[in-house]
Design an enzyme around this catalytic site. Sequence first.
Site, PDB file in Angstrom:
ATOM      1  CG  ASP A  35      67.316  24.517  17.545  1.00  0.00           C
ATOM      2  OD1 ASP A  35      66.889  25.424  16.803  1.00  0.00           O
ATOM      3  OD2 ASP A  35      66.640  24.051  18.503  1.00  0.00           O
ATOM      4  CB  ILE A  36      67.904  24.555  22.929  1.00  0.00           C
ATOM      5  CG1 ILE A  36      68.150  24.103  24.355  1.00  0.00           C
ATOM      6  CG2 ILE A  36      66.440  24.896  22.701  1.00  0.00           C
ATOM      7  CD1 ILE A  36      67.974  25.215  25.372  1.00  0.00           C
ATOM      8  CG  ASN A  97      61.010  29.128  10.505  1.00  0.00           C
ATOM      9  OD1 ASN A  97      60.627  28.690   9.431  1.00  0.00           O
ATOM     10  ND2 ASN A  97      61.496  28.345  11.455  1.00  0.00           N
ATOM     11  CD  GLN A 104      61.442  35.821  13.192  1.00  0.00           C
ATOM     12  OE1 GLN A 104      60.671  36.495  12.499  1.00  0.00           O
ATOM     13  NE2 GLN A 104      62.684  36.176  13.404  1.00  0.00           N
ATOM     14  CG  HIS A 110      66.936  32.083  13.858  1.00  0.00           C
ATOM     15  ND1 HIS A 110      66.075  33.083  14.284  1.00  0.00           N
ATOM     16  CD2 HIS A 110      66.179  30.964  13.774  1.00  0.00           C
ATOM     17  CE1 HIS A 110      64.870  32.578  14.467  1.00  0.00           C
ATOM     18  NE2 HIS A 110      64.898  31.294  14.150  1.00  0.00           N
ATOM     19  CG  HIS A 112      66.325  26.741  11.751  1.00  0.00           C
ATOM     20  ND1 HIS A 112      66.050  26.136  12.964  1.00  0.00           N
ATOM     21  CD2 HIS A 112      65.559  27.870  11.720  1.00  0.00           C
ATOM     22  CE1 HIS A 112      65.164  26.854  13.630  1.00  0.00           C
ATOM     23  NE2 HIS A 112      64.843  27.921  12.893  1.00  0.00           N
TER      24      HIS A 112
HETATM   25  P1  AMP Z   1      62.112  29.838  14.901  1.00  0.00           P
HETATM   26  O1  AMP Z   1      62.169  31.254  15.437  1.00  0.00           O
HETATM   27  O2  AMP Z   1      60.712  29.356  14.705  1.00  0.00           O
HETATM   28  O3  AMP Z   1      62.932  29.652  13.658  1.00  0.00           O
HETATM   29  O4  AMP Z   1      62.710  28.851  15.994  1.00  0.00           O
HETATM   30  C1  AMP Z   1      63.642  29.257  16.970  1.00  0.00           C
HETATM   31  C2  AMP Z   1      64.567  28.105  17.291  1.00  0.00           C
HETATM   32  O5  AMP Z   1      65.416  28.506  18.352  1.00  0.00           O
HETATM   33  C3  AMP Z   1      63.906  26.797  17.718  1.00  0.00           C
HETATM   34  O6  AMP Z   1      64.339  25.746  16.860  1.00  0.00           O
HETATM   35  C4  AMP Z   1      64.391  26.601  19.161  1.00  0.00           C
HETATM   36  O7  AMP Z   1      64.609  25.244  19.488  1.00  0.00           O
HETATM   37  C5  AMP Z   1      65.678  27.401  19.167  1.00  0.00           C
HETATM   38  N1  AMP Z   1      66.075  27.910  20.471  1.00  0.00           N
HETATM   39  C6  AMP Z   1      65.324  28.587  21.364  1.00  0.00           C
HETATM   40  N2  AMP Z   1      66.040  28.898  22.455  1.00  0.00           N
HETATM   41  C7  AMP Z   1      67.294  28.434  22.236  1.00  0.00           C
HETATM   42  C8  AMP Z   1      68.508  28.446  22.987  1.00  0.00           C
HETATM   43  N3  AMP Z   1      68.578  29.029  24.188  1.00  0.00           N
HETATM   44  N4  AMP Z   1      69.593  27.847  22.459  1.00  0.00           N
HETATM   45  C9  AMP Z   1      69.534  27.264  21.251  1.00  0.00           C
HETATM   46  N5  AMP Z   1      68.429  27.232  20.480  1.00  0.00           N
HETATM   47  C10 AMP Z   1      67.319  27.797  20.970  1.00  0.00           C
END
Ligand code: AMP
Length: 127
Positions: A35-36, A97, A104, A110, A112
């Site tokens: 995760d970024i 999420n 989300q 995805h 986590h």
């Molecule tokens: P969520 O959709 O709420 O489960 O969160 C999306 C997740 O994707 C967050 O934890 C972000 O930090 C992560 N994220 C967004 N863009 C990137 C990326 N380019 N590379 C890795 N993780 C990412």
Amino acid sequence: MAYVYDDQNIFARILRGEIPNKTVLETEHSLAFHDIGPQAPCHVLVIPRGAYVSYDHFTAEASDAEILDFSRAVGEVCRMMEVSPAGTGQGYRLISNTGDHGHQEVPHLHVHVLGGRSLGRMLEALD
Ligand code: AMP
């Protein structure tokens, strides 16, 4: 029930190679990457390569091979990241999420994988 998938989402772009990622695991049907914005020492995202917006979408429309591959990929990441209590780890949490109530941000399924520290209680209790 109609599932809508936006193929311009950031994980779709990662899958197409348009955006770099820090890959942890690649399988035939799945990809795992860091995760970024990590919220724990281990914070890896596992995604199917197919165009699925959510877990319920995935399990409704994905093939058995995709579902098996994805499920195994999640477990493999837990072992690889050494958060499994069956090895040297002290446990982990899986979160997926979904939608507005799930907060989300990226509309591609995805999971986590979080670990490497105590993660606290799962949710705050309702008042
Ligand atoms: P969520 O959709 O709420 O489960 O969160 C999306 C997740 O994707 C967050 O934890 C972000 O930090 C992560 N994220 C967004 N863009 C990137 C990326 N380019 N590379 C890795 N993780 C990412």
